[in-house]
Design an enzyme around this catalytic site. Structure first.
Site, PDB file in Angstrom:
ATOM      1  N   GLU A 191       7.562  -7.266   2.263  1.00  0.00           N
ATOM      2  CA  GLU A 191       7.930  -5.800   3.329  1.00  0.00           C
ATOM      3  C   GLU A 191       8.008  -6.292   4.541  1.00  0.00           C
ATOM      4  O   GLU A 191       7.149  -5.626   5.285  1.00  0.00           O
ATOM      5  CB  GLU A 191       7.053  -5.140   2.899  1.00  0.00           C
ATOM      6  CG  GLU A 191       6.608  -4.682   1.364  1.00  0.00           C
ATOM      7  CD  GLU A 191       6.026  -3.284   1.705  1.00  0.00           C
ATOM      8  OE1 GLU A 191       5.045  -2.595   2.172  1.00  0.00           O
ATOM      9  OE2 GLU A 191       6.351  -2.478   0.152  1.00  0.00           O
ATOM     10  N   GLU A 386       8.096  -3.822  -6.647  1.00  0.00           N
ATOM     11  CA  GLU A 386       6.570  -2.507  -7.096  1.00  0.00           C
ATOM     12  C   GLU A 386       7.383  -0.931  -7.085  1.00  0.00           C
ATOM     13  O   GLU A 386       8.627  -1.029  -6.244  1.00  0.00           O
ATOM     14  CB  GLU A 386       5.948  -2.987  -5.662  1.00  0.00           C
ATOM     15  CG  GLU A 386       5.477  -3.520  -5.322  1.00  0.00           C
ATOM     16  CD  GLU A 386       4.523  -3.950  -4.019  1.00  0.00           C
ATOM     17  OE1 GLU A 386       3.839  -2.563  -3.585  1.00  0.00           O
ATOM     18  OE2 GLU A 386       4.540  -4.722  -2.948  1.00  0.00           O
TER      19      GLU A 386
HETATM   20  C1  BG6 Z   1       3.067  -1.957  -0.290  1.00  0.00           C
HETATM   21  C2  BG6 Z   1       2.510  -2.773  -0.992  1.00  0.00           C
HETATM   22  O1  BG6 Z   1       3.521  -1.480   0.475  1.00  0.00           O
HETATM   23  O2  BG6 Z   1       2.494  -0.897  -1.973  1.00  0.00           O
HETATM   24  C3  BG6 Z   1       1.247  -3.294  -2.079  1.00  0.00           C
HETATM   25  O3  BG6 Z   1       3.346  -4.445  -0.939  1.00  0.00           O
HETATM   26  C4  BG6 Z   1       0.429  -1.622  -1.398  1.00  0.00           C
HETATM   27  O4  BG6 Z   1      -0.061  -4.206  -1.191  1.00  0.00           O
HETATM   28  C5  BG6 Z   1       1.839  -0.251  -2.241  1.00  0.00           C
HETATM   29  O5  BG6 Z   1      -0.528  -1.862  -2.384  1.00  0.00           O
HETATM   30  C6  BG6 Z   1       0.968   0.394  -2.669  1.00  0.00           C
HETATM   31  O6  BG6 Z   1       0.046   1.073  -1.427  1.00  0.00           O
HETATM   32  P1  BG6 Z   1      -1.616   1.729  -1.265  1.00  0.00           P
HETATM   33  O7  BG6 Z   1      -1.402   1.618  -0.102  1.00  0.00           O
HETATM   34  O8  BG6 Z   1      -0.961   2.889  -2.715  1.00  0.00           O
HETATM   35  O9  BG6 Z   1      -1.613   0.913  -2.277  1.00  0.00           O
END
Ligand code: BG6
Length: 487
Positions: A191, A386
């Site tokens: 990111e 993701e």
């Molecule tokens: C992304 C990141 O922004 O979102 C991850 O790359 C992160 O590391 C994921 O865990 C989800 O965000 P969160 O804050 O719900 O864990």
């Protein structure tokens, strides 16, 4: 002309994604150095929707290093460092073809500027990758997932310092040389566009190191250094691993205008560039023209060396990977309404969308849109690395977890992903975020769960750490077995 695919390719990389700092734990074992994430405190439950990213001073960070681990869940994670074999067996049972992990830079170069790498750290990832390959799971490796050496923040001012380009290049060279026969898919910075929202998390900049009025310029300067570092990693990958592929990684944010008012649409274009600027540089190899005006108007001057443009131009990424959780709404200055929370980018509330318990606006169609936008712009393969729903789970008396809300979220997103492929988008794979429950990145809570696999641990770090299968486990297993035909 290439033929349009209407279904997912047979070698589609189904799997999951985790990051070292959110799963490994063992933050001070086997020679690992302090990472910036080791000093990030857990957010209080009442603040979980605020998305306030830490921006500590050097003094605060030093005092955090003296404090007990219980305040800093990323220090202990879910103990993946010691349990990875058991977890990989479960991923194998799910049918994973790929697992996205990150290498903790601080296991390899504990301080970031060490003369020699730490053999114990290198050995850990040898073992991890061997275990994955033994189970026919392709490792997808992120070089930097928000977990840079803390020493590079404290002593160098983070990525504002050009010296980090070479330190990162040395780290990339070390791990690519070591793992070239084991790892074929690499990702540079997780990111990378997050640098605009979070100078500390993305770039290791501490609050006392930059005056407030110079912060924006420092963020773009740090981004420039990361572009160069990324290009050097691309160069190393192509030189050392001829059958390797390396991609950039951004928050795949889609921005909608708050209304058809032309000024709202213009603002949407500006916001959309907070994603596209980062892919433009890494995919096309040069700064887009629109940034010249932006820099001029904001009094930003990027310090470049004569060779920089060539380095960027010569080392283009092979694919574009991105995270996708939500969409965002933009309005012209002063015309905004109620705001919503989000992963790193704040947005106005979209009345047509529902939100998660953390206020993230759920928008499956947005995934199809952003995939089309990336592909039309670059015609390079995409990789969704993701996507997922962070939610509270309830363990029933019989130990089962009925997470139909998670299944529904994923089903809708995968449906739209397939639509995008039918639109003509080339897609390498899909790795669901947090296939096993892990420490939340933004809040460091354990109760924000993404997994198909439940981990018995609460927000205070209590629990047996036992792993168990949720309903979504069996659902995702079938999705993979049918190559996405049965959702
Ligand atoms: C992304 C990141 O922004 O979102 C991850 O790359 C992160 O590391 C994921 O865990 C989800 O965000 P969160 O804050 O719900 O864990």
């Amino acid at each position: 002309m290439m033929k349009r695919e209407t279904s997912l390719p047979h070698n589609f990389l189904w799997g999951g994604a985790v990051a070292a700092n959110q799963v490994e734990g063992a933050y001070n074992e086997d020679g690992k150095g302090w990472a910036i994430t080791d000093v990030v405190k857990r957010v209080k439950p009442e603040d979980r929707r605020k998305m306030a990213f830490p921006f500590p001073t050097s003094e605060e960070v030093k005092s955090f290093m003296e404090m007990d681990d219980e305040h800093f869940p990323k220090r202990y994670g879910i103990d993946f460092y010691h349990r990875y074999k058991e977890d990989i067996a479960l991923f194998k049972e799910l049918g994973f073809k790929a697992l996205r992990v990150s290498i903790a830079w601080t296991r390899i170069y504990p301080n970031g500027d060490d003369a020699e790498p730490n053999e114990a750290g290198l050995k850990f990832y040898d073992n991890l990758f061997d275990e994955l390959l033994k189970n026919d799971i392709e490792p997808i490796v992120t070089l930097s997932h928000y977990e840079m050496p803390l020493n590079l923040s404290l002593e160098y001012g983070g990525w504002t310092n050009r010296k980090l380009v070479d330190l990162f290049a040395q780290y990339a060279e070390t791990v690519m040389t070591r793992y070239k026969d084991k790892v074929k898919y690499w990702i540079t910075f997780n990111e990378i566009n997050c640098i605009l929202m979070s100078p500390y998390i993305s770039a290791g900049i501490l609050r006392d190191q930059v005056a407030e009025e110079d912060l924006l310029e420092a963020q773009y300067q740090a981004a420039h250094h990361q572009f160069l570092a990324s290009a050097k990693a691309v160069e190393a990958c192509h030189r050392l691993i001829p059958d390797g592929q390396i991609g950039c990684m951004v928050i795949g944010m889609i921005n909608y205008p708050n209304s058809p008012h032309p000024e709202d649409v213009l603002e949407t274009l500006y916001d959309q560039r907070k994603t596209f600027f980062f892919t433009d540089v890494q995919v096309r190899g040069h700064y887009p023209m629109y940034m010249q005006r932006f820099f001029e108007e904001h009094g930003i001057e990027i310090k470049k060396q004569p060779e920089d443009d060539q380095i960027l131009q010569n080392n283009l990424v092979d694919f574009i990977s991105f995270s996708y959780y939500m969409s965002s709404v933009s309005a012209r200055p002063g015309a905004g309404g109620e705001s919503a929370a989000g992963n790193l980018l704040t947005s106005l509330k979209n009345p047509y969308l529902e939100a998660s318990d953390w206020g993230w606006q759920i928008d499956p169609v947005g995934l199809r849109l952003i995939m089309n936008m990336f592909y039309e712009r670059y015609e390079k393969p995409l990789f969704i690395v993701e996507n997922g729903l962070g939610a509270f789970d309830k363990v029933e008396d019989d130990g089962r977890i009925h997470d139909d809300y998670r299944i529904e979220y994923l089903r809708q997103h995968l449906t739209q992903m397939k639509e995008a492929v039918a639109d003509g988008v080339e897609l390498l794979g899909y790795t669901a975020w947090g296939p096993i429950d892990l420490i939340s990145f933004s809040t460091s809570e354990m109760s924000k769960r993404y997994g198909f696999i439940y981990v018995d641990q609460d927000d205070d770090g209590n629990g047996t750490l036992e792993r168990s299968r949720k309903d979504s486990f069996y659902w995702y297993q079938k999705v993979i077995a049918t190559n996405g035909e049965e959702l």
